[in-house]
Design an enzyme around this catalytic site. Structure first.
Site, PDB file in Angstrom:
ATOM      1  N   ARG A  71     -36.777  18.723   6.996  1.00 51.89           N
ATOM      2  CA  ARG A  71     -37.623  18.040   7.982  1.00 51.89           C
ATOM      3  C   ARG A  71     -38.098  16.671   7.476  1.00 51.89           C
ATOM      4  NH1 ARG A  71     -35.223  21.453   9.738  1.00 51.89           N
ATOM      5  NH2 ARG A  71     -35.866  23.311  10.882  1.00 51.89           N
ATOM      6  N   SER A 130     -43.439  23.889  16.517  1.00 49.76           N
ATOM      7  CA  SER A 130     -43.759  24.487  15.225  1.00 49.76           C
ATOM      8  C   SER A 130     -44.765  23.618  14.479  1.00 49.76           C
ATOM      9  CB  SER A 130     -42.495  24.647  14.383  1.00 49.76           C
ATOM     10  OG  SER A 130     -41.614  25.570  14.981  1.00 49.76           O
ATOM     11  N   GLU A 161     -45.749  20.305   9.878  1.00 52.90           N
ATOM     12  CA  GLU A 161     -44.493  19.823  10.448  1.00 52.90           C
ATOM     13  C   GLU A 161     -44.787  18.881  11.603  1.00 52.90           C
ATOM     14  OE1 GLU A 161     -40.640  21.706  12.764  1.00 52.90           O
ATOM     15  OE2 GLU A 161     -41.309  22.663  10.905  1.00 52.90           O
TER      16      GLU A 161
END
Length: 318
Positions: free
Chosen positions: A192, A241, A311
């Protein structure tokens, strides 16, 4: 830091809304939509947060590069896609928010199972186009609620795959207005994360898949859609998320084990359906949402010793 008000007119320019004209110091012709003090809450999934000092929706690539080249050095610039993995803080966003609209929402099938996409193209459109062309390997994009620009920047992933697995290269407008093409190796992807600098805007990307059967590809996309529908609070004001999965573990499990399912601060709540999702129950402020996330992190660290990493990107003034 030079503020936008220092180099933009404060009175309306021809063809613009009041207070949204271009600079007299650096002459350029904005053909897109440039707005001052533009509310952003309606543009993000959480439906909360303040305004952008300036919001620019370029007419095309030339409009964007010209605009970027004319900005004062050091001006904060942030790209905004679907606003699905983002908290806009209540104090608003300094500088310029660039939103890539319809001119950048393009997808075209090339030779050798390559799909070329504009930075504003939703993941579901990329996956559907690949399916129709018999290109496998991009089904997971059906499960990423964002645009090409966003998930290229953050190495978006789902269902066992990530952008690093399929990206060939991408076109990026850098701060200062230069347009460069970066091969996947130059992005130095990790989980990520990419090495793209702040203010760089992904305007196009090329993904490579492999030959596949459209019916089988479609079936996998349907499976992904059903799984998301059954396991995630998709019909709420959420941001996707919230935390990255720690190495060897699952964020949702740690949150659940810390007793945070249903935990609420103000109008923000940890989802009962999926504990790695925060939701706006109605009138939550961005501060409510961010504070809830920090309280979840505190409780998880206390019970498991794991420091969860956000995130969701959090931007703007508190």
């Amino acid at each position: 830091m030079i503020q936008p008000g220092d180099y933009f007119w404060t009175e309306g320019a021809p063809g613009s809304e009041e207070g949204s004209g271009p600079s007299g110091d650096v002459p350029f012709d904005v053909r897109g939509d440039l707005k001052r003090n533009a509310p952003l809450a309606k543009l993000v999934w959480f439906k909360s947060g303040g305004a952008a000092d300036w919001l620019f929706e370029p007419a095309d690539l030339d409009d964007l590069t010209t605009f970027m080249a004319a900005l004062e050095p050091g001006t904060p610039v942030m790209a905004l896609g679907l606003g699905s993995n983002l908290i806009i803080r209540d104090g608003g966003v300094p500088g310029v928010v660039v939103r890539l609209g319809k001119p950048f929402s393009t997808v075209e099938v090339k030779r050798e199972h390559v799909v070329e996409c504009g930075g504003g193209t939703p993941g579901i459109l990329v996956a559907s186009t690949a399916r129709d062309a018999g290109i496998a390997g991009m089904e997971f994009l059906r499960g990423i609620p964002g645009t090409v620009g966003g998930f290229v920047r953050m190495n978006g992933g789902a269902y066992g795959r990530e952008v690093a697995d399929i990206l060939v290269d991408c076109d990026v407008v850098m701060p200062g207005g230069d347009l460069v093409t970066l091969p996947v190796a130059d992005l130095e992807y990790s989980y990520r994360h990419s090495r793209l600098t702040d203010g760089a805007i992904v305007v196009a990307a090329r993904f490579k898949g492999e030959a596949g059967d459209p019916e089988e590809i479609g079936a996998e996309m349907d499976r992904i859609a059903d799984e998301r529908e059954n396991s995630q609070p998709l019909r709420t004001k959420t941001g996707g998320s919230t935390f990255k999965n720690p190495e060897g573990g699952k964020a949702w499990k740690l949150v659940d084990e810390a007793g945070c399912r249903g935990l609420q601060i103000g109008g923000a709540q940890v989802s009962e359906k999926h504990t790695n999702f925060l939701i706006n129950t109605g009138e939550a402020t961005s501060s409510d949402i961010e504070n809830l996330g920090e309280e979840v992190r505190r409780r998880v660290a206390e019970t498991s010793g794991v420091a969860l990493e956000w995130e969701i990107k959090r931007v703007g003034r508190p």
